[in-house]
Scaffold this active site. Structure first.
Site, short mmCIF file in Angstrom:
data_model
loop_
_atom_site.label_atom_id
_atom_site.label_comp_id
_atom_site.label_asym_id
_atom_site.label_seq_id
_atom_site.Cartn_x
_atom_site.Cartn_y
_atom_site.Cartn_z
CE LYS A 80 1.29 12.16 5.98
NZ LYS A 80 1.47 11.85 4.60
N GLY B 214 9.22 11.39 9.99
CA GLY B 214 8.72 10.57 11.10
C GLY B 214 7.59 9.72 10.59
CG ASN C 284 7.69 3.97 2.28
OD1 ASN C 284 7.10 4.68 1.48
ND2 ASN C 284 7.08 3.42 3.31
CB CYS D 47 5.48 4.36 6.68
SG CYS D 47 3.84 3.66 6.80
CE LYS E 295 5.84 -0.18 9.83
NZ LYS E 295 5.98 -0.88 8.57
CE LYS F 166 4.92 1.07 1.86
NZ LYS F 166 4.15 2.28 1.64
CD GLU G 58 -2.59 1.39 0.01
OE1 GLU G 58 -3.29 0.49 -0.45
OE2 GLU G 58 -2.46 2.49 -0.55
CG PHE G 59 2.62 2.47 -2.99
CD1 PHE G 59 3.98 2.40 -2.71
CD2 PHE G 59 2.04 1.45 -3.73
CE1 PHE G 59 4.75 1.34 -3.17
CE2 PHE G 59 2.81 0.39 -4.20
CZ PHE G 59 4.16 0.33 -3.93
CG LEU G 60 -2.68 4.44 2.48
CD1 LEU G 60 -2.37 5.25 3.73
CD2 LEU G 60 -4.05 3.80 2.62
N1 LIG Z 1 -0.05 4.00 8.06
C1 LIG Z 1 0.37 4.18 6.82
O1 LIG Z 1 0.42 5.29 6.30
C2 LIG Z 1 0.80 3.00 5.97
C3 LIG Z 1 0.96 3.17 4.59
C4 LIG Z 1 1.34 2.07 3.83
C5 LIG Z 1 1.57 0.85 4.44
N2 LIG Z 1 1.43 0.72 5.80
C6 LIG Z 1 1.66 -0.61 6.40
O2 LIG Z 1 0.39 -1.20 6.67
C7 LIG Z 1 0.48 -2.00 7.86
C8 LIG Z 1 -0.58 -1.54 8.85
O3 LIG Z 1 -0.28 -0.21 9.23
P1 LIG Z 1 -1.32 0.71 9.99
O4 LIG Z 1 -0.71 2.06 10.07
O5 LIG Z 1 -2.65 0.55 9.39
O6 LIG Z 1 -1.29 0.02 11.44
P2 LIG Z 1 -2.27 0.28 12.68
O7 LIG Z 1 -1.46 0.00 13.87
O8 LIG Z 1 -2.95 1.59 12.50
O9 LIG Z 1 -3.40 -0.84 12.51
C9 LIG Z 1 -3.20 -2.20 12.73
C10 LIG Z 1 -4.49 -2.80 13.27
O10 LIG Z 1 -4.34 -4.22 13.35
C11 LIG Z 1 -5.02 -4.66 14.51
N3 LIG Z 1 -4.57 -6.00 14.88
C12 LIG Z 1 -3.44 -6.36 15.51
N4 LIG Z 1 -3.39 -7.72 15.63
C13 LIG Z 1 -4.52 -8.20 15.06
C14 LIG Z 1 -5.04 -9.50 14.86
N5 LIG Z 1 -4.39 -10.58 15.29
N6 LIG Z 1 -6.24 -9.63 14.25
C15 LIG Z 1 -6.92 -8.53 13.83
N7 LIG Z 1 -6.46 -7.28 13.97
C16 LIG Z 1 -5.28 -7.11 14.58
C17 LIG Z 1 -4.74 -3.59 15.54
O11 LIG Z 1 -5.67 -3.63 16.60
C18 LIG Z 1 -4.86 -2.31 14.67
O12 LIG Z 1 -6.18 -1.83 14.67
C19 LIG Z 1 1.91 -1.87 8.35
O13 LIG Z 1 2.67 -2.94 7.83
C20 LIG Z 1 2.37 -0.58 7.73
O14 LIG Z 1 3.75 -0.52 7.55
C21 LIG Z 1 1.03 1.76 6.57
#
Ligand SMILES: NC(=O)c1ccc[n+]([C@@H]2O[C@H](COP(=O)([O-])OP(=O)(O)OC[C@H]3O[C@@H](n4cnc5c(N)ncnc54)[C@H](O)[C@@H]3O)[C@@H](O)[C@H]2O)c1
Length: 435
Positions: free
Chosen positions: A323, A259, A210, A262, A265, A206, A150-152
């Site tokens: 941000k 910061g 990043n 993403c 990490k 990905k 995901e690139f959002l």
């Molecule tokens: N936040 C971003 O901008 C972004 C953009 C692209 C990719 N990503 C990637 O996407 C992934 C998710 O990121 P995020 O920011 O949405 O994380 P987040 O922490 O906001 O959400 C993760 C969710 O998963 C839930 N969870 C944990 N264990 C679980 C389980 N066993 N069953 C069901 N739900 C469970 C948590 O309660 C939480 O609600 C990461 O790998 C991140 O690197 C994030």
């Protein structure tokens, strides 16, 4: 299509809601009981512009559901998205325990063919690990594992998801690729590509994207720091560079370092992947080192201005989120800056349009939180701008001047014109520009 999204955070909820918006029936699954209860009650648990409207419409029209029950949630789904956390493990590599444990659970639940999609950012080789876990209990004909990074961007996540620059799909299964193409077709009607590739390349894409963006930021921060020493203006340099079509205008803004959940990490995880492959990825190490130093630069300027002793000083902080347009404070430079100022003895009065509740959980009453930007500057000794929220761009400078003990502004995002600030009578310091 019927879709399940496991993990309903920033990515999962946006993904689920946007797929519902194009007519699919989506069940979002999360282990956070409180969060699921809120969503069932019609409450959006995160701040993301545009999300509430879509969330409301799709729940009301019966296309978007929430549950804590994995088995019930995935039962009818053709596609299961894993949007689970992949935080840095102890050694910096991505922690895959969330993904692999859900894969393990799924292996005991699935009874008909499903496409299992890694939406989380995961290191090269993860899809193979997920496949291995699933294969322990499941016949290989019952699933395909696809990488769909995901690139959002947080803050514009809905817009990014609905109109992606590209969709990357990593799979060697034509059947899974076709299902994914059909699902994403409505999002690329303007001709942006759906790029199907092998799984490992998709996973790598990905991290490469990043890390490259983070590298641009660190590079510009170093150019800005050098501009300060040489009397050049990084704003002009940026414009001169960015007009070159080979370079482009975006991601050339110097500031207080990157910061968020993403970049830090993912850069760390790519560095770890390189290390584990016995590859000395020199640039990536510098990107991290430069960023760590840059996060301290604004507090160093403040402390230097007040002559080291800031024990009797109060600093107003505008912006806490990593941000604008998000309440996300994960790895936010504001936290490093606040820590440095607190260690040096200053008092902090902070304002942010959305992130105060999250920061309050960390600092409690160690800092004061304000209801407006002007309350924060009232009787403060200086103003530090850390996040470039629009509301800070054209403030009432007379009021700021009147409220501050002395007219001093440290701008970590270069949002004001130094000449204008000088004319207004401010001592004004920014990043990489003559004062
Ligand atoms: N936040 C971003 O901008 C972004 C953009 C692209 C990719 N990503 C990637 O996407 C992934 C998710 O990121 P995020 O920011 O949405 O994380 P987040 O922490 O906001 O959400 C993760 C969710 O998963 C839930 N969870 C944990 N264990 C679980 C389980 N066993 N069953 C069901 N739900 C469970 C948590 O309660 C939480 O609600 C990461 O790998 C991140 O690197 C994030």
């Amino acid at each position: 299509m019927k879709i399940a999204v496991v993990g309903t955070g920033y990515v999962g909820l946006v993904t689920g809601t946007c797929f519902a918006e194009t007519g699919n029936t989506v069940t979002c699954i999360d282990i956070d009981v409180e969060k699921v209860a809120k969503m069932k009650d019609g409450e959006v648990p995160i701040y993301e512009p545009g999300l509430e409207l879509l969330f409301e419409r799709n729940t009301r029209q019966g296309r978007l559901f929430f549950t804590t029950d994995l088995a019930a949630g995935v039962k009818d789904a053709q596609i299961i998205f894993l949007a689970l956390p992949t935080p840095p493990g102890e050694n910096g590599s991505a922690d895959l325990s969330y993904i692999l444990s859900v894969a393990e659970d799924l292996s005991g639940i699935i009874t008909d063919y499903k496409v299992i999609v890694d939406k989380s950012t995961v290191p090269v080789g993860t899809a193979e690990k997920v496949e291995k876990v699933l294969s322990r209990k499941l016949d290989r004909s019952l699933f395909d594992v696809v990488s769909n990074p995901e690139f959002l961007r947080e803050g514009v996540a809905v817009e990014d998801f609905l109109k992606p620059d590209r969709v990357v799909i990593g799979t060697s299964s034509e059947k899974a690729a076709d299902i994914m193409r059909t699902l994403y077709k409505p999002f690329v009607m303007q001709g942006n590509p759906i790029i199907v590739m092998d799984v490992r390349s998709a996973e790598m894409t990905k991290y490469a994207a990043n890390s490259y963006l983070a590298a641009r930021i660190s590079f510009m921060n170093e150019i800005a720091n050098l501009c300060e020493k040489l009397g050049a203006n990084v704003d002009m340099v940026r414009k001169g560079m960015g007009s070159d079509t080979r370079i482009g205008k975006r991601f050339l803004f110097p500031g207080v370092g990157y910061g968020g959940s993403c970049f830090p990490k993912d850069v760390k995880a790519l560095s770890k992947t390189a290390e584990e492959s016995s590859y000395d990825f020199k640039i990536i190490k510098s990107v991290m080192e430069v960023n760590d130093l840059q996060k301290k630069r604004l507090s160093q300027k403040i402390i230097a201005y007040f002559g080291k002793d800031i024990r009797d000083k109060t600093i107003a902080v505008w912006g806490l989120a990593f941000k604008p347009n998000t309440d996300d404070i994960r790895e936010a430079p504001a936290l490093t800056i606040i820590d440095d100022l607190l260690t040096a003895g200053a008092d902090i009065k902070a304002f942010d349009p959305e992130a105060i509740a999250n920061v309050e959980k960390i600092y409690g009453d160690k800092i004061s939180f304000c209801d407006s930007p002007y309350e924060a500057v009232y009787q403060a000794d200086a103003l530090a701008i850390i996040t470039e929220w629009s509301v800070f761009r054209t403030p009432d400078f007379d009021k700021i001047k009147e409220f501050l003990v002395s007219p001093v502004i440290f701008d970590g995002r270069n949002i004001y014109d130094p000449d204008v600030m000088k004319d207004l009578g401010f001592h004004y310091e920014s990043i990489g520009r003559p004062g």
